[in-house]
Motif scaffolding. Structure first.
Motif, short mmCIF file in Angstrom:
data_model
loop_
_atom_site.label_atom_id
_atom_site.label_comp_id
_atom_site.label_asym_id
_atom_site.label_seq_id
_atom_site.Cartn_x
_atom_site.Cartn_y
_atom_site.Cartn_z
N ARG A 40 -4.08 13.20 -1.62
CA ARG A 40 -4.52 12.15 -0.71
C ARG A 40 -4.83 10.92 -1.56
NH1 ARG A 40 -5.40 13.40 4.11
NH2 ARG A 40 -5.96 15.57 3.82
N GLY A 41 -3.77 10.17 -1.93
CA GLY A 41 -3.92 9.05 -2.85
C GLY A 41 -3.49 7.73 -2.24
N VAL A 65 0.86 -1.18 0.00
CA VAL A 65 0.00 0.00 0.00
C VAL A 65 0.90 1.23 0.00
CG1 VAL A 65 -1.66 1.36 1.34
CG2 VAL A 65 -1.85 -1.15 1.26
N TRP A 66 0.67 2.11 -0.94
CA TRP A 66 1.37 3.40 -1.03
C TRP A 66 0.33 4.44 -0.63
CZ3 TRP A 66 6.42 2.78 -1.90
CH2 TRP A 66 6.81 1.54 -2.42
N PHE A 67 0.43 4.92 0.61
CA PHE A 67 -0.59 5.76 1.22
C PHE A 67 -0.07 7.20 1.28
CE2 PHE A 67 -3.44 7.09 4.70
CZ PHE A 67 -4.62 6.46 4.35
N VAL A 74 3.44 7.99 2.55
CA VAL A 74 4.36 8.87 1.83
C VAL A 74 3.83 10.30 1.85
CG1 VAL A 74 5.56 9.31 -0.36
CG2 VAL A 74 4.88 6.96 0.23
N SER A 75 4.69 11.23 2.23
CA SER A 75 4.40 12.66 2.06
C SER A 75 5.68 13.34 1.58
CB SER A 75 3.91 13.30 3.36
OG SER A 75 4.99 13.55 4.24
N THR A 76 5.56 14.57 1.17
CA THR A 76 6.73 15.30 0.68
C THR A 76 7.55 15.90 1.81
OG1 THR A 76 5.37 17.27 0.27
CG2 THR A 76 5.70 15.76 -1.57
#
Length: 187
Positions: free
Chosen positions: A120-121, A35-37, A71-73
């Motif tokens: 938000r993917g 899962v790539w959240f 994941v966030s930037t």
């Protein structure tokens, strides 16, 4: 990426997991479901509610052979600080990936234009690194981990049982459909 059937691209990043900084690559996601959240930013409002909800489902996902990469930037340093200061985020045992260079956000076509933040993917890849599920919601709409778990179970079932499909609201153990000309117009 971002399109069903596309393949996970090579990358390298640093995550915060289990109190440590961990270097990861695409190899860490291959051989299992992943899962790539993606979420917009640390220290925000909807994001911690989603990440906590996902943390509450992490043991179930692990039991299914699924790894989670939030994941966030933000940087992995920011992830650690947030983990250390927020009771909700402190529950997280899965990877919190720093994507300050936007490598993953761009690879998944999930970077908000002109803003520098991830949308938000949610993206789910199978053990071959092929994208099987995609969900993107607007910034003010949080996701539901129970529904994500249900969708992964359906995707796994569908892959493991050729010729069968999972109808709406399918739950593990429920009946599936076997598409054929005999079903046309009968559902």
């Amino acid at each position: 990426m971002g399109i069903i059937g596309s393949k996970l691209q090579p990358f390298s990043a640093t995550s915060f997991k289990d109190g440590k900084f961990v270097d990861i690559t695409e190899a860490d996601a291959l051989g299992k479901w992943a899962v790539w959240f993606f979420y917009p930013a640390d220290f925000t409002f909807v994001c911690p509610t989603e990440l906590e909800d996902l943390a509450d489902s992490y043991a179930d996902l692990q039991a299914m052979g699924v790894e989670v990469f939030a994941v966030s930037t933000d940087t992995h340093f920011s992830h650690k600080a947030w983990h250390d200061t927020s009771p909700a985020i402190g529950k997280i045992k899965y990877h919190m990936v720093g994507d300050q260079n936007h490598t993953l956000s761009l690879a998944f076509n999930n970077l908000r234009d002109g803003v520098g933040l991830a949308d938000r993917g949610t993206f789910v890849t199978d053990p071959e690194g092929v994208l099987q599920l995609v969900e993107v919601t607007p910034e003010g709409v949080g996701r539901n981990a129970a529904e994500l778990v249900r969708k992964i179970k359906a995707a796994k079932y569908w892959q493991e049982h050729p010729g069968q499909v999972c109808p709406a609201k399918w739950e593990e153990g429920s009946e599936t459909l076997a598409p054929s000309i005999d079903l046309v117009g009968k559902i």
